[in-house]
Design a protein around this motif. Structure first.
Motif, PDB file in Angstrom:
ATOM      1  N   ASP A  79       0.830  -1.205   0.000  1.00  0.00           N
ATOM      2  CA  ASP A  79       0.000   0.000   0.000  1.00  0.00           C
ATOM      3  C   ASP A  79       0.865   1.256   0.000  1.00  0.00           C
ATOM      4  O   ASP A  79       1.939   1.292   0.619  1.00  0.00           O
ATOM      5  CB  ASP A  79      -0.911   0.023   1.229  1.00  0.00           C
ATOM      6  N   PHE A  80       0.333   2.306  -0.646  1.00  0.00           N
ATOM      7  CA  PHE A  80       1.049   3.576  -0.758  1.00  0.00           C
ATOM      8  C   PHE A  80       0.106   4.728  -0.408  1.00  0.00           C
ATOM      9  O   PHE A  80      -1.041   4.764  -0.874  1.00  0.00           O
ATOM     10  CB  PHE A  80       1.565   3.796  -2.183  1.00  0.00           C
ATOM     11  N   ALA A 115      -2.310   4.421  -3.675  1.00  0.00           N
ATOM     12  CA  ALA A 115      -2.028   3.392  -4.682  1.00  0.00           C
ATOM     13  C   ALA A 115      -1.914   2.046  -3.975  1.00  0.00           C
ATOM     14  O   ALA A 115      -1.635   1.983  -2.768  1.00  0.00           O
ATOM     15  CB  ALA A 115      -0.750   3.712  -5.456  1.00  0.00           C
ATOM     16  N   LYS A 116      -2.112   0.977  -4.732  1.00  0.00           N
ATOM     17  CA  LYS A 116      -2.079  -0.374  -4.162  1.00  0.00           C
ATOM     18  C   LYS A 116      -1.596  -1.324  -5.249  1.00  0.00           C
ATOM     19  O   LYS A 116      -2.133  -1.318  -6.364  1.00  0.00           O
ATOM     20  CB  LYS A 116      -3.479  -0.770  -3.684  1.00  0.00           C
ATOM     21  N   GLY A 120       7.628  -4.765  -6.195  1.00  0.00           N
ATOM     22  CA  GLY A 120       6.283  -4.255  -5.952  1.00  0.00           C
ATOM     23  C   GLY A 120       6.295  -2.806  -5.504  1.00  0.00           C
ATOM     24  O   GLY A 120       5.415  -2.017  -5.872  1.00  0.00           O
ATOM     25  N   ILE A 121       7.301  -2.441  -4.703  1.00  0.00           N
ATOM     26  CA  ILE A 121       7.404  -1.053  -4.243  1.00  0.00           C
ATOM     27  C   ILE A 121       7.554  -0.108  -5.426  1.00  0.00           C
ATOM     28  O   ILE A 121       6.845   0.906  -5.537  1.00  0.00           O
ATOM     29  CB  ILE A 121       8.597  -0.893  -3.272  1.00  0.00           C
ATOM     30  N   PHE A 122       8.461  -0.440  -6.323  1.00  0.00           N
ATOM     31  CA  PHE A 122       8.701   0.479  -7.435  1.00  0.00           C
ATOM     32  C   PHE A 122       7.606   0.398  -8.498  1.00  0.00           C
ATOM     33  O   PHE A 122       7.423   1.344  -9.267  1.00  0.00           O
ATOM     34  CB  PHE A 122      10.095   0.240  -8.018  1.00  0.00           C
ATOM     35  N   ASN A 123       6.834  -0.700  -8.503  1.00  0.00           N
ATOM     36  CA  ASN A 123       5.618  -0.723  -9.323  1.00  0.00           C
ATOM     37  C   ASN A 123       4.634   0.335  -8.819  1.00  0.00           C
ATOM     38  O   ASN A 123       4.003   1.046  -9.601  1.00  0.00           O
ATOM     39  CB  ASN A 123       4.955  -2.103  -9.270  1.00  0.00           C
ATOM     40  N   GLY A 124       4.519   0.418  -7.487  1.00  0.00           N
ATOM     41  CA  GLY A 124       3.618   1.405  -6.893  1.00  0.00           C
ATOM     42  C   GLY A 124       4.112   2.829  -7.077  1.00  0.00           C
ATOM     43  O   GLY A 124       3.323   3.747  -7.336  1.00  0.00           O
ATOM     44  N   VAL A 125       5.420   3.026  -6.930  1.00  0.00           N
ATOM     45  CA  VAL A 125       6.001   4.355  -7.134  1.00  0.00           C
ATOM     46  C   VAL A 125       5.748   4.817  -8.570  1.00  0.00           C
ATOM     47  O   VAL A 125       5.409   5.984  -8.830  1.00  0.00           O
ATOM     48  CB  VAL A 125       7.509   4.332  -6.810  1.00  0.00           C
ATOM     49  N   LYS A 126       5.896   3.892  -9.515  1.00  0.00           N
ATOM     50  CA  LYS A 126       5.648   4.209 -10.920  1.00  0.00           C
ATOM     51  C   LYS A 126       4.170   4.549 -11.143  1.00  0.00           C
ATOM     52  O   LYS A 126       3.831   5.476 -11.905  1.00  0.00           O
ATOM     53  CB  LYS A 126       6.048   3.014 -11.790  1.00  0.00           C
ATOM     54  N   GLU A 127       3.286   3.805 -10.461  1.00  0.00           N
ATOM     55  CA  GLU A 127       1.851   4.067 -10.592  1.00  0.00           C
ATOM     56  C   GLU A 127       1.502   5.464 -10.093  1.00  0.00           C
ATOM     57  O   GLU A 127       0.694   6.180 -10.701  1.00  0.00           O
ATOM     58  CB  GLU A 127       1.062   3.016  -9.809  1.00  0.00           C
ATOM     59  N   LEU A 128       2.116   5.897  -8.973  1.00  0.00           N
ATOM     60  CA  LEU A 128       1.866   7.235  -8.443  1.00  0.00           C
ATOM     61  C   LEU A 128       2.284   8.309  -9.441  1.00  0.00           C
ATOM     62  O   LEU A 128       1.617   9.334  -9.600  1.00  0.00           O
ATOM     63  CB  LEU A 128       2.620   7.431  -7.124  1.00  0.00           C
ATOM     64  N   GLU A 129       3.398   8.058 -10.120  1.00  0.00           N
ATOM     65  CA  GLU A 129       3.871   9.032 -11.103  1.00  0.00           C
ATOM     66  C   GLU A 129       2.954   9.065 -12.323  1.00  0.00           C
ATOM     67  O   GLU A 129       2.597  10.147 -12.818  1.00  0.00           O
ATOM     68  CB  GLU A 129       5.299   8.697 -11.536  1.00  0.00           C
ATOM     69  N   GLU A 130       2.530   7.886 -12.785  1.00  0.00           N
ATOM     70  CA  GLU A 130       1.700   7.828 -13.989  1.00  0.00           C
ATOM     71  C   GLU A 130       0.285   8.362 -13.743  1.00  0.00           C
ATOM     72  O   GLU A 130      -0.293   9.041 -14.592  1.00  0.00           O
ATOM     73  CB  GLU A 130       1.632   6.387 -14.498  1.00  0.00           C
ATOM     74  N   LYS A 131      -0.280   8.057 -12.569  1.00  0.00           N
ATOM     75  CA  LYS A 131      -1.655   8.460 -12.283  1.00  0.00           C
ATOM     76  C   LYS A 131      -1.764   9.909 -11.833  1.00  0.00           C
ATOM     77  O   LYS A 131      -2.711  10.608 -12.185  1.00  0.00           O
ATOM     78  CB  LYS A 131      -2.261   7.546 -11.210  1.00  0.00           C
ATOM     79  N   PHE A 132      -0.775  10.360 -11.025  1.00  0.00           N
ATOM     80  CA  PHE A 132      -0.917  11.678 -10.411  1.00  0.00           C
ATOM     81  C   PHE A 132       0.189  12.669 -10.785  1.00  0.00           C
ATOM     82  O   PHE A 132       0.127  13.839 -10.432  1.00  0.00           O
ATOM     83  CB  PHE A 132      -0.947  11.534  -8.883  1.00  0.00           C
TER      84      PHE A 132
END
Length: 690
Positions: free
Chosen positions: A13-14, A27-28, A39-51
């Protein structure tokens, strides 16, 4: 900008907090094995792409992990040796010589983390007062170092007799190891747990050494990857007491990370309790692998120094390895969204404690899992939306869920798929309610006097049922319920706790000696906080002492009076001890001398403040009502249940249950006979009719 990262058994979870806008971003992602940093950097990437927030723009990261707990439970630590005073090599095996279950003729005791052939003694002796009786035989150290090299040892725990009273021999041994076998990690008991009780101190030191190679590599890789990605802010790690430490502190004493993740949930409970003006709360945190419950009383979680890791039997005190570190007192059971349901040898439906984890996961994930789980049951019952799991980023297969339940449960039991699914749902709720009830009652409290706050990925799905079983009047589902533990990391203070055992009867205590070591412990705490950029004037100090009546074997903790202590402090210390003793045991012992045992000083930075406001792409005038879907409730069977978009719910909005409230990270299931309202901060408040 500050990011909280919580690695669970199934999901990572992020929570990102932007101080400029007071906005929270969530993010999750699925937890990745064997390397959770993927998994951590998958979430970090998601935060950048989404927000649009790259990691290099963040000022701080707070991380919690189950890595240490899992390493102890699964026995996946480094190859460890244990060095102690000659003649005491079997302390880890002997323990307290107590049976945790006197009626179990097949009793299994917890196996030491270090085997007998790797437990070694050195000639030396220090007495209880700290006097050197037998000097350290430095000639024996070379042979010791050679043995460590020959056996391919990765880590060494060093616990010499009475080293809490005099550290000279342990430090000399540590210096020798650092100089002659620098590739081997070593842990000194005088640094890990400098207090009385040889078995507990030995156990904690051996455990710290056992997990250090794994934890050190993980945290080092974690930091390296963050720095490579452009992050140059502070990195803090959540520890078991609900406080934060530095990444260097976590690498040196990883044992303090044993309950890292669950502590975040408790601290989030403290945060929400303060903002909702709820001093007494029962926190219910259910993720993909486990469920936890803890009590927030008078705005604080209870801290215990009596903790066991890797219990042979989950609920049997004494069946685990003791670790006297400060831990938030909570109950944890194997009941999560991924918990596997099966028919046992007696033909009864059981759930957990083993989990399908993220790989292969529940059957409905369609990733190869064939066993029915709690998530499969919740999907079949209509509580989850197959097309809106993780906001639609992960599609669920209801056919796979139904087939798993049919083949493994419904057909063998001769019942319908819906009855089997409801059986799974009810068993999990009953298991958690029973555990929470016992946890509260053991503290002399009544669960009916607490409101409940439910969170975690699966928590809001089951919290209503658990609250109903506990006769709770109000259930609170906070903003960001699916990632609340990660939010708890962001509202926790950086702190240092120093420990010193100095045993003396109260009336003959040397106050000069006492004030000297208390001041030293404070200064060490200030120095630790300075590494995180926290000034002395911004810190607070709490000093406590563990006391007992002379001749007793266990202590209770009281807070010390402020300022310099002296003989004039004795009446106040006595009063506080008697008050606490009578609260716990409903009596005190007149005329019996009181004895001071272990002193603790906590130096803490300021508690972070934030206004919780979740970022949402939902238009402000959007309609919250999404329509209805068939949902199965025990009282009614299937019915057309209203479904709401949580992001579109307006402050002060109110409606009656039953209802389903969907958000990206979780789903709130609201049963019948209740009223739902939304407060000004968009927390969901559910009042249950008794």
């Amino acid at each position: 900008m500050k990011l909280g990262i919580d690695i669970g058994g199934t999901f990572t979870d992020f929570v990102l907090f932007d101080d400029d806008s007071n906005q929270l971003y969530f993010a999750k992602t699925l937890t990745t094995y064997p390397d959770p940093t993927v998994g951590i950097f998958n979430g970090v990437k998601e935060l950048e792409e989404k927000f649009g927030f790259p990691v290099e723009n963040m000022d701080g990261i707070v991380h919690g992990t189950t890595l240490v707990t899992n390493a102890v439970i699964e026995r996946k630590g480094g190859k460890t040796a244990f060095i102690t005073t000659k003649g005491f090599e079997d302390v880890l095996e002997i323990g307290r010589e107590m049976r945790y279950d006197i009626y179990d003729i097949f009793l299994t005791m917890p196996k030491p983390l270090v085997p007998r052939n790797l437990r070694m003694g050195v000639p030396e002796r220090v007495d209880i007062e700290g006097n050197v009786v037998t000097p350290l035989d430095e000639g024996a150290l070379k042979s010791l170092a050679d043995t460590l090299k020959d056996n391919g040892i990765e880590a060494v725990g060093v616990c010499l007799l009475n080293s809490f009273a005099n550290t000279v021999h342990e430090k000399a041994l540590g210096d020798y190891l650092a100089k002659n076998v620098p590739e081997i990690y070593y842990s000194l008991s005088s640094e890990i747990m400098p207090e009385i009780r040889e078995y507990e101190r030995s156990s904690a030191t051996a455990m710290n050494a056992y997990v250090q190679p794994l934890t050190d590599k993980y945290l080092k890789d974690f930091e390296t990857q963050l720095r490579t990605a452009g992050f140059d802010g502070n990195i803090n790690i959540m520890i078991s007491s609900g406080k934060l430490t530095t990444i260097d502190g976590a690498r040196k004493s990883p044992i303090h990370l044993l309950e890292s993740g669950p502590a975040g949930g408790a601290m989030a409970g403290v945060f929400y309790g303060k903002h909702l003006e709820e001093k007494n709360l029962l926190c219910f945190d259910m993720g993909g692998t486990t469920a936890k419950a803890c009590v927030i009383y008078e705005g604080k979680p209870e801290i215990t120094n009596h903790f066991e890791a890797g219990r042979v039997k989950r609920f049997k005190k004494g069946s685990g390895l003791p670790v006297r570190i400060p831990v938030i007192d909570l109950i944890e059971i194997g009941a999560g969204g991924g918990s596997i349901a099966r028919v046992n040898s007696m033909g009864l439906l059981t759930v957990g404690p083993d989990s399908a984890s993220s790989t292969p996961g529940p059957a409905c994930y369609d990733l190869g899992g064939e066993n029915p789980t709690v998530t499969d049951a919740d999907l079949v019952l209509g509580y989850l939306n197959a097309d809106y799991f993780l906001g639609g980023e992960m599609k669920l297969s209801i056919d796979a869920a139904r087939n798993a339940i049919k083949n493994k449960l419904a057909d063998p039991l001769g019942i319908t798929i819906e009855d089997a699914a409801m059986g799974i749902h009810k068993i999990v709720n009953e298991n958690m309610a029973n555990a929470a009830r016992v946890h509260v009652l053991e503290k002399g409290m009544d669960p009916r006097h607490f409101n409940m706050i439910g969170f975690g990925g699966a928590g809001p799905v089951h919290a209503f049922g658990v609250a109903r079983l506990l006769n709770t009047k109000r259930l609170i589902v906070p903003v960001g319920a699916g990632v609340t533990s990660a939010l708890g990391f962001l509202v926790s203070p950086v702190a240092s706790e120093k420990i010193h055992s100095h045993i003396s009867e109260l009336n003959v205590l040397d106050w000069n000696v006492t004030n000297t070591f208390l001041r030293g412990m404070e200064h060490e705490g200030y120095a630790f906080l300075a590494k995180s950029g926290i000034a002395k004037e911004d810190a607070t100090v709490q000093r406590v002492v563990e006391m007992r009546y002379h001749g007793q074997g266990h202590e209770i903790t009281i807070e010390l009076p402020k300022g310099e202590l002296s003989a004039e402090s004795i009446p106040e210390i006595e009063r506080r001890f008697v008050k606490e003793y009578e609260f716990r045991y409903d009596r005190s012992i007149e005329g019996m001398q009181m004895e001071m045992v272990t002193w603790r000083v906590v130096v803490q930075g300021p508690v972070p403040e934030m206004k919780v406001e979740q970022f949402s792409t939902t238009a402000s005038d959007a309609e919250a009502y999404k329509g209805t879907r068939k949902v199965y409730f025990e009282e009614t069977g299937y019915l057309d249940c209203p479904v709401y978009d949580r992001y579109a719910l307006k402050p002060s909005e109110k409606f009656d249950g039953p209802a389903i409230i969907e958000e990206t990270e979780s789903t709130t299931v609201v049963g019948i006979n209740c009223t739902v309202q939304v407060d000004t901060d968009k927390n969901i408040l559910i009042d249950l009719y008794q």
